[in-house]
Scaffold this motif. Structure first.
Motif, short mmCIF file in Angstrom:
data_model
loop_
_atom_site.label_atom_id
_atom_site.label_comp_id
_atom_site.label_asym_id
_atom_site.label_seq_id
_atom_site.Cartn_x
_atom_site.Cartn_y
_atom_site.Cartn_z
N THR A 72 0.82 -1.21 0.00
CA THR A 72 0.00 0.00 0.00
C THR A 72 0.86 1.26 0.00
O THR A 72 0.35 2.36 0.20
N ASP A 73 2.16 1.10 -0.22
CA ASP A 73 3.07 2.23 -0.33
C ASP A 73 3.73 2.17 -1.70
O ASP A 73 4.71 1.45 -1.91
N ALA A 74 3.15 2.87 -2.67
CA ALA A 74 3.65 2.91 -4.04
C ALA A 74 4.26 4.28 -4.29
O ALA A 74 3.55 5.29 -4.36
N ARG A 75 5.57 4.32 -4.43
CA ARG A 75 6.27 5.58 -4.61
C ARG A 75 6.56 5.81 -6.09
O ARG A 75 7.12 4.95 -6.76
N ILE A 76 6.18 6.99 -6.54
CA ILE A 76 6.28 7.31 -7.97
C ILE A 76 7.61 8.01 -8.23
O ILE A 76 7.90 9.06 -7.66
N LEU A 77 8.41 7.41 -9.10
CA LEU A 77 9.68 8.00 -9.53
C LEU A 77 9.65 8.08 -11.05
O LEU A 77 9.88 7.09 -11.75
N PRO A 94 11.31 -4.19 -0.32
CA PRO A 94 10.35 -4.36 -1.42
C PRO A 94 9.06 -5.06 -1.00
O PRO A 94 8.06 -4.98 -1.73
N GLY A 95 9.05 -5.70 0.17
CA GLY A 95 7.81 -6.31 0.63
C GLY A 95 6.83 -5.29 1.16
O GLY A 95 5.62 -5.57 1.26
N ASP A 96 7.32 -4.07 1.46
CA ASP A 96 6.46 -3.02 2.00
C ASP A 96 6.26 -1.85 1.04
O ASP A 96 5.23 -1.18 1.09
N VAL A 97 7.27 -1.60 0.20
CA VAL A 97 7.26 -0.43 -0.68
C VAL A 97 7.53 -0.87 -2.11
O VAL A 97 8.40 -1.70 -2.37
N ALA A 98 6.77 -0.32 -3.02
CA ALA A 98 7.00 -0.57 -4.44
C ALA A 98 7.30 0.76 -5.13
O ALA A 98 6.72 1.79 -4.78
N ILE A 99 8.20 0.71 -6.10
CA ILE A 99 8.58 1.91 -6.86
C ILE A 99 8.00 1.77 -8.26
O ILE A 99 8.25 0.79 -8.97
N VAL A 100 7.18 2.75 -8.63
CA VAL A 100 6.56 2.75 -9.95
C VAL A 100 6.97 4.02 -10.70
O VAL A 100 7.48 4.96 -10.11
N GLU A 101 6.71 4.03 -11.99
CA GLU A 101 7.18 5.12 -12.82
C GLU A 101 6.05 5.98 -13.38
O GLU A 101 6.29 6.91 -14.14
N GLU A 102 4.81 5.64 -13.03
CA GLU A 102 3.68 6.46 -13.43
C GLU A 102 2.58 6.32 -12.38
O GLU A 102 2.57 5.37 -11.60
N SER A 143 -4.55 -1.33 -3.24
CA SER A 143 -3.15 -1.73 -3.13
C SER A 143 -2.56 -1.94 -4.51
O SER A 143 -3.27 -1.97 -5.52
N LEU A 144 -1.25 -2.09 -4.52
CA LEU A 144 -0.55 -2.39 -5.77
C LEU A 144 -0.11 -3.85 -5.71
O LEU A 144 0.66 -4.25 -4.84
N LEU A 145 -0.62 -4.64 -6.63
CA LEU A 145 -0.21 -6.03 -6.74
C LEU A 145 1.14 -6.08 -7.45
O LEU A 145 1.26 -5.64 -8.60
N VAL A 146 2.16 -6.58 -6.79
CA VAL A 146 3.50 -6.68 -7.35
C VAL A 146 3.74 -8.14 -7.76
O VAL A 146 3.54 -9.05 -6.95
#
Length: 738
Positions: A592-597, A613-621, A656-659
């Protein structure tokens, strides 16, 4: 004579079929130890690209086809790999498909893939035979050309290991044969359709660089031969568009996915220095010395060189063209060591896309073979005085060769205490040069007194002896590659996992990563010349523990004892060990922590140890729905998985973001409860889908648009080529410039 007359009365198709069978028989003799019945005589292709790349690929393709699926995606290597888009897998190549369908039931065996080697050598030799016979109007010239090219130093050296090169190179003389038929004297305008089919075959055969060499050579020959035969520019252009352009369009089903793959691969940005790699100048003595530096790809045979010199001396048809091809191929094969490569790098499309320019030796080999065939025709029409000159030259060459042997023996004796002696390979080559020179001198003396038929038989025999003797043991080994497959039981513990997993090996020699597809044990590494760039960057980073988290690595295969914290020994087979990785991440999880870079992000962001990475995901959009940190973790389970497909069930109290720990790649599509959903590039190189609160079923399937687009272009090209066959034929002119 009576036997020759009887053969002459047979239909040409029967005679040609017999010639192909003869070349295939020669190829089987050349590699007889691959198929020996006695285990003591049996040899295998030595460990290398054939065992570690091409066999696992062929086995995976055969297994997928046997399951009724087109092998588009390989989930067992590199976190997932676009299998069909990778040209060297030759997924759509008819010869490989035929072998897969005939032998693939129950698993394609190593020996069955080895059949492709003599088959393609025979195809190469037969194509060169047809082409030379068409040009010189002489079957004997065709046989010499076929033997010289099909069994020359190039095709029987590293292309045996790198099967894609052998496949594509086998079709180059066929391209030229179709060009000759479509534009040369006594042309057949519809031969341009055959040219298109052969061009497509050379492309889908798997080695794009070798195909490019063949297409450029065919285009040059089309222009030269067309003008030489008195054709106008319009006729040449039509033949080029239908034949070469049609072939490229026919192969679009492979080309379009490959272009898409190249755009996100390690080849997307190839520097000049990488592209300019080729032979060192000191490798060129290998033209004459078959054992020079352990490389025989430049060696075309002493008899072939002698006949080529006769052809140059007598200036037979197309001599200047092949002489230019030979010189240019040598100049460009050394890559950036001469300025010539700079010119083609900037002027010829496609040249900047490939590295390893030494592969241009294929054109050197073909050029020498063609001139050798022409030289045989010239020898048969030499005057008595010219024969005397050749006899004297042959005797002089034998004497010079003996003198060279003596000098090399002296040099070797001064270094006899050194092991290995640096002059060993030079001595081998010098002795062999002397033997062939003596044999050629004796054969020429004998053949002159026995007539033309004996001359042809003797020349073919000496050419075969020359080429077979220098390379018959190349690429062969006593090591049975099936021993690699015997390591599969080590992974039985892993295969009992209820959830998806990957294995990491710390010894690719012991556990070749591509064999993961045979063992059905997914791994995070892989062995392919072209890889998804971001996956390759991650694997090359060396941040092992973080990579194991990102790639869903639950097991480590090792050939040494490991005492790392977080590893647990679970299986052992001799010196091979399997460790379970504690605290690994699953194949799919939700955050539930998707950081946009934006702007593509950086590899450092996902390797940052301050971010789990189990708690935070990095996305580009920006995700399509708001995702806010702090909510409880969703329950995620992978309920179905097979190559190119996955189904995930997710149940969460918040968005949430499914990774998914599988490689991001164009062509993957997602559906949430049957409704299309965008896939986000997540954690630099993986896939993610924004999912709203509640229970949902997320499906992912690999359905690349590039394949559908390429297939549509290929289908259209097929229809147009069929239409060309039914265009009323205008009377073809047979006039030509002499």
């Amino acid at each position: 004579m009576a036997f020759g007359a009887a053969l002459g009365r047979l239909p040409r198709v029967v005679r040609d079929g017999g010639t192909f069978v003869g070349f295939l028989g020669l190829a089987m003799v050349y590699f007889w130890r691959l198929f020996a019945i006695d285990p003591g005589d049996r040899r295998w292709i030595q460990r290398g690209d054939f065992t570690d790349q091409f066999y696992p690929w062929a086995r995976f393709a055969a297994d997928e086809l046997g399951a009724g699926r087109l092998p588009l995606w390989n989930p067992y290597v590199l976190g997932g790999h676009p299998f069909q888009a990778d040209p060297q897998t030759a997924t759509l190549y008819p010869v490989s498909l035929l072998i897969a369908f005939v032998f693939g039931s129950g698993g394609l065996a190593f020996r069955e893939l080895e059949l492709e080697i003599p088959l393609h050598l025979a195809l190469a030799a037969f194509g060169a035979f047809l082409f030379a016979r068409r040009v010189y109007g002489n079957g004997a010239a065709g046989i010499v050309t076929g033997i010289s090219y099909g069994f020359g130093g190039f095709l029987t050296s590293y292309p045996v290991q790198q099967l894609a090169i052998l496949r594509s190179a086998a079709w180059i003389p066929w391209l030229l044969y179709c060009v000759e038929r479509s534009i040369g004297p006594k042309r057949s305008p519809r031969a341009a359709v055959a040219l298109a089919i052969i061009a497509a075959l050379s492309i889908v055969a798997g080695h794009s660089q070798t195909s490019m060499f063949g297409l450029y050579l065919s285009a040059a020959y089309l222009v030269v031969r067309g003008r030489q035969s008195g054709r106008g520019w319009g006729a040449i252009a039509r033949a080029g568009v239908v034949g070469l352009g049609g072939g490229v369009a026919l192969a679009a089903v492979q080309i379009v996915p490959t272009i898409e793959f190249a755009g996100v691969s390690t080849r997307a940005r190839l520097s000049f220095d990488d592209a300019a790699y080729g032979y060192e100048l000191k490798a060129l003595p290998g033209i004459l010395l078959s054992s020079w530096r352990g490389e025989r790809a430049l060696y075309a045979g002493y008899v072939g060189y002698a006949l080529a010199l006769v052809q140059v001396w007598r200036r037979g048809p197309t001599t200047h063209f092949w002489l230019i091809v030979a010189v240019l191929a040598l100049l460009l094969s050394v890559g950036g060591h001469t300025f010539a490569f700079n010119i083609v790098y900037w002027l010829l499309p496609g040249w900047a896309t490939f590295r390893d320019q030494e592969r241009l030796a294929v054109l050197w080999s073909l050029a020498i073979a063609m001139m050798a065939g022409g030289g045989l025709v010239a020898v048969r029409h030499l005057s008595t005085t010219e024969h005397r000159v050749i006899s004297r030259f042959s005797r002089l060459a034998a004497v010079v060769a003996i003198v060279i042997v003596v000098e090399v023996v002296v040099a070797w004796s001064f270094r006899r205490d050194r092991i290995p002696n640096p002059v060993d390979s030079l001595l081998d080559s010098a002795v062999y040069l002397a033997l062939i020179a003596l044999a050629w001198a004796a054969a020429h003396w004998y053949a002159r007194r026995r007539g033309a038929v004996v001359t042809v038989i003797v020349v073919c025999g000496i050419v075969s002896l020359d080429l077979f003797s220098t390379g018959i043991d190349a690429n062969l080994s006593r090591e049975d590659p099936n021993a690699i497959g015997a390591r599969s039981p080590l992974f039985d513990v892993a295969r009992q996992e209820r959830e998806p997993y990957r294995v990491r090996s710390d010894d690719d020699r012991q556990f070749p990563p591509n064999w993961a597809a045979i063992w059905q044990t997914p791994t995070m590494t892989g062995d392919s010349p072209i890889q998804i760039r971001r996956i390759r960057e991650l694997v090359a980073s060396g941040a092992e523990w973080r990579l194991w988290q990102l790639f869903n690595v639950k097991y480590l295969a090792s050939a040494v004892e490991r005492n790392d914290a977080g590893l647990e020994l679970v299986a052992r087979d001799g010196e091979s060990r399997l460790y379970r990785v504690r605290y690994s991440l699953p194949r799919a999880w939700a955050v539930t922590d998707a950081r946009i870079l934006p702007n593509g992000g950086r590899i450092e962001d996902v390797l940052d140890l301050q971010i789990h990475p189990g708690d935070v995901a990095i996305v580009e959009e920006e995700p399509s729905i708001p995702i806010r940190p702090g909510a409880a973790r969703s329950d995620v389970a992978v309920t179905f998985e097979r190559p190119g497909e996955m189904t995930v069930h997710i149940d969460g109290a918040a968005n949430s973001l499914l990774v998914v720990a599988d490689a991001w790649y164009p062509g993957w599509n997602a559906w949430i409860d049957g409704m299309p959903a965008p896939i986000l590039r997540t954690n630099y190189a993986f896939r993610g889908v924004a999912v709203s609160a509640g229970r949902h079923v997320v499906e992912m399937r690999f359905e690349p648009r590039s394949l559908r687009l390429g297939a549509g272009i290929s289908a259209l090209a097929s229809c147009l080529l069929i239409a060309v066959l039914f265009v009323p034929r205008r009377r073809a002119s047979t006039s030509h410039v002499t």
